[in-house]
Design a protein around this motif. Structure first.
Motif, PDB file in Angstrom:
ATOM      1  N   PHE A  43      -7.112   4.848  -4.028  1.00 55.24           N
ATOM      2  CA  PHE A  43      -6.585   4.081  -5.149  1.00 55.24           C
ATOM      3  C   PHE A  43      -5.538   3.058  -4.705  1.00 55.24           C
ATOM      4  O   PHE A  43      -5.251   2.110  -5.429  1.00 55.24           O
ATOM      5  CB  PHE A  43      -5.958   5.021  -6.183  1.00 55.24           C
ATOM      6  N   ALA A  44      -4.967   3.266  -3.519  1.00 51.65           N
ATOM      7  CA  ALA A  44      -3.845   2.443  -3.069  1.00 51.65           C
ATOM      8  C   ALA A  44      -4.263   1.267  -2.205  1.00 51.65           C
ATOM      9  O   ALA A  44      -3.474   0.352  -1.985  1.00 51.65           O
ATOM     10  CB  ALA A  44      -2.850   3.310  -2.287  1.00 51.65           C
ATOM     11  N   THR A  45      -5.490   1.267  -1.699  1.00 51.31           N
ATOM     12  CA  THR A  45      -5.929   0.223  -0.781  1.00 51.31           C
ATOM     13  C   THR A  45      -7.024  -0.626  -1.404  1.00 51.31           C
ATOM     14  O   THR A  45      -7.763  -0.172  -2.275  1.00 51.31           O
ATOM     15  CB  THR A  45      -6.463   0.832   0.532  1.00 51.31           C
ATOM     16  N   GLN A  46      -7.118  -1.865  -0.936  1.00 49.13           N
ATOM     17  CA  GLN A  46      -8.184  -2.755  -1.386  1.00 49.13           C
ATOM     18  C   GLN A  46      -9.450  -2.400  -0.620  1.00 49.13           C
ATOM     19  O   GLN A  46      -9.477  -2.441   0.608  1.00 49.13           O
ATOM     20  CB  GLN A  46      -7.791  -4.219  -1.144  1.00 49.13           C
ATOM     21  N   PRO A  99       4.296   9.423  -9.698  1.00 45.15           N
ATOM     22  CA  PRO A  99       3.135   8.996  -8.907  1.00 45.15           C
ATOM     23  C   PRO A  99       3.007   9.764  -7.595  1.00 45.15           C
ATOM     24  O   PRO A  99       3.988  10.221  -7.019  1.00 45.15           O
ATOM     25  CB  PRO A  99       3.417   7.513  -8.629  1.00 45.15           C
ATOM     26  N   SER A 100       1.775   9.890  -7.138  1.00 46.15           N
ATOM     27  CA  SER A 100       1.490  10.379  -5.792  1.00 46.15           C
ATOM     28  C   SER A 100       0.573   9.363  -5.131  1.00 46.15           C
ATOM     29  O   SER A 100      -0.208   8.680  -5.799  1.00 46.15           O
ATOM     30  CB  SER A 100       0.828  11.759  -5.837  1.00 46.15           C
ATOM     31  N   ARG A 101       0.681   9.254  -3.820  1.00 44.90           N
ATOM     32  CA  ARG A 101      -0.109   8.243  -3.115  1.00 44.90           C
ATOM     33  C   ARG A 101      -1.404   8.856  -2.616  1.00 44.90           C
ATOM     34  O   ARG A 101      -1.399   9.842  -1.878  1.00 44.90           O
ATOM     35  CB  ARG A 101       0.674   7.644  -1.943  1.00 44.90           C
ATOM     36  N   GLU A 102      -2.528   8.263  -3.045  1.00 45.52           N
ATOM     37  CA  GLU A 102      -3.860   8.661  -2.590  1.00 45.52           C
ATOM     38  C   GLU A 102      -4.580   7.404  -2.124  1.00 45.52           C
ATOM     39  O   GLU A 102      -4.745   6.450  -2.888  1.00 45.52           O
ATOM     40  CB  GLU A 102      -4.628   9.350  -3.719  1.00 45.52           C
ATOM     41  N   TRP A 109       5.032  11.859  -3.738  1.00 43.34           N
ATOM     42  CA  TRP A 109       4.228  12.763  -2.922  1.00 43.34           C
ATOM     43  C   TRP A 109       3.078  11.988  -2.288  1.00 43.34           C
ATOM     44  O   TRP A 109       2.606  10.998  -2.837  1.00 43.34           O
ATOM     45  CB  TRP A 109       3.652  13.903  -3.771  1.00 43.34           C
ATOM     46  N   PHE A 110       2.626  12.471  -1.134  1.00 41.69           N
ATOM     47  CA  PHE A 110       1.399  11.962  -0.516  1.00 41.69           C
ATOM     48  C   PHE A 110       0.342  13.052  -0.616  1.00 41.69           C
ATOM     49  O   PHE A 110       0.600  14.212  -0.276  1.00 41.69           O
ATOM     50  CB  PHE A 110       1.621  11.593   0.953  1.00 41.69           C
ATOM     51  N   VAL A 111      -0.841  12.695  -1.081  1.00 39.97           N
ATOM     52  CA  VAL A 111      -1.915  13.665  -1.288  1.00 39.97           C
ATOM     53  C   VAL A 111      -3.102  13.301  -0.411  1.00 39.97           C
ATOM     54  O   VAL A 111      -3.564  12.157  -0.420  1.00 39.97           O
ATOM     55  CB  VAL A 111      -2.353  13.695  -2.769  1.00 39.97           C
ATOM     56  N   SER A 112      -3.595  14.261   0.336  1.00 38.79           N
ATOM     57  CA  SER A 112      -4.791  14.068   1.159  1.00 38.79           C
ATOM     58  C   SER A 112      -5.874  15.023   0.680  1.00 38.79           C
ATOM     59  O   SER A 112      -5.614  16.211   0.466  1.00 38.79           O
ATOM     60  CB  SER A 112      -4.469  14.346   2.636  1.00 38.79           C
ATOM     61  N   HIS A 113      -7.068  14.497   0.486  1.00 38.55           N
ATOM     62  CA  HIS A 113      -8.167  15.344   0.014  1.00 38.55           C
ATOM     63  C   HIS A 113      -9.489  14.697   0.384  1.00 38.55           C
ATOM     64  O   HIS A 113      -9.547  13.515   0.746  1.00 38.55           O
ATOM     65  CB  HIS A 113      -8.083  15.550  -1.505  1.00 38.55           C
ATOM     66  N   THR A 172       0.819  -1.214   0.000  1.00 38.00           N
ATOM     67  CA  THR A 172       0.000   0.000   0.000  1.00 38.00           C
ATOM     68  C   THR A 172       0.851   1.262   0.000  1.00 38.00           C
ATOM     69  O   THR A 172       0.569   2.222  -0.726  1.00 38.00           O
ATOM     70  CB  THR A 172      -0.935   0.003   1.226  1.00 38.00           C
ATOM     71  N   GLU A 173       1.913   1.260   0.804  1.00 34.82           N
ATOM     72  CA  GLU A 173       2.735   2.469   0.923  1.00 34.82           C
ATOM     73  C   GLU A 173       3.520   2.772  -0.354  1.00 34.82           C
ATOM     74  O   GLU A 173       4.039   3.882  -0.519  1.00 34.82           O
ATOM     75  CB  GLU A 173       3.696   2.342   2.109  1.00 34.82           C
ATOM     76  N   LEU A 174       3.589   1.814  -1.271  1.00 31.86           N
ATOM     77  CA  LEU A 174       4.295   2.025  -2.536  1.00 31.86           C
ATOM     78  C   LEU A 174       3.339   2.161  -3.714  1.00 31.86           C
ATOM     79  O   LEU A 174       3.766   2.198  -4.864  1.00 31.86           O
ATOM     80  CB  LEU A 174       5.265   0.864  -2.797  1.00 31.86           C
ATOM     81  N   SER A 175       2.050   2.243  -3.420  1.00 39.26           N
ATOM     82  CA  SER A 175       1.034   2.260  -4.478  1.00 39.26           C
ATOM     83  C   SER A 175       0.627   3.685  -4.830  1.00 39.26           C
ATOM     84  O   SER A 175      -0.475   4.149  -4.508  1.00 39.26           O
ATOM     85  CB  SER A 175      -0.190   1.447  -4.038  1.00 39.26           C
TER      86      SER A 175
END
Length: 237
Positions: free
Chosen positions: A232-235, A226-229, A195-199, A115-118
């Motif tokens: 999209f990154a978790t099941q 890529p940025s991690r959101e 980047w990590f994006v929170s929204h 997840t942390e690399l997605s």
């Protein structure tokens, strides 16, 4: 005499409202199926039909389409499972919709990415929006003031995406289910986030994309970075 579907005759145990359905059973099943707002396929069968039958009929008419992924047959806000018996189409504008999620990704099993690399790239979000744009007027809201109303491209947010794209596209993929990033990724390394994006989930995705594009332009970043959101990154199942 006024008769509603809630009344029934005690002699036959047949609902008064069942006559139209009985007639549709005798004459078979026919319906228009939208694969996008501008692409409709007509299917007809000389018997009652399940959702699986309708999907098979559409696939037979369009053998060149990418059918390697999940599909979702729906009408309004209702999703049909494979064994659901299909109700008749009662009026124009009441067409079925068939979302073919194979159009979002290549054939083969999803990758397994922590997840942390997605991370997800701007082009991958643009591809999701392009897919959504073709289907969105076939999809309906499921809660609040928009319940039962067609959705729109400008207002389509992550709650809508979760219901109509993320969960149905990834459910059971590869035999285990996966995240959306794992489904669409071509390589693990290409998804490593910078980047990590929170929204907010309520924010329309098209506005979120504009923010990402502005972020990339201001910092002179490559769009494929890529940025991690989390959605999209978790099941999500």
């Amino acid at each position: 005499m006024f008769c509603t579907g809630m009344l029934h005759t005690t002699a036959s145990e047949t609902r008064c409202g069942a006559m139209p359905d009985t007639q549709s059973r005798a004459s078979g099943f026919a319906a228009a199926v939208r694969l996008s707002f501008s692409n409709t396929v007509d299917v007809a069968m000389e018997r009652t039909a399940t959702a699986s039958d309708v999907i098979a009929a559409v696939k037979a008419k369009l053998p060149g389409d990418p059918w390697h992924g999940n599909v979702l047959l729906s009408r309004g806000a209702r999703k049909f499972t494979a064994t659901d018996e299909m109700p008749p189409q009662t009026k124009a504008g009441n067409e079925l919709a068939l979302a073919n999620y194979g159009r979002l990704h290549s054939a083969g099993s999803p990758l397994q990415i922590p997840t942390e690399l997605s991370g997800i790239t701007i082009p991958q979000i643009q591809a999701l929006l392009a897919f959504m744009q073709g289907m969105v007027l076939c999809w309906f809201g499921t809660f609040g003031a928009e319940c039962g109303r067609p959705l729109s491209f400008e207002c389509f947010n992550l709650y809508h995406a979760d219901y109509w794209i993320l969960q149905p596209a990834t459910a059971g993929a590869g035999g285990r289910g996966c995240s959306y990033v794992e489904l669409v990724a071509e390589s693990i390394e290409a998804q490593r986030p910078t980047w990590f994006v929170s929204h907010a989930w309520k924010e329309p995705i098209v506005l979120f994309l504009r923010c990402l594009l502005r972020h990339a332009a201001v910092r002179d970043l490559h769009w494929a970075m890529p940025s991690r959101e989390a959605p999209f990154a978790t099941q999500l199942q």
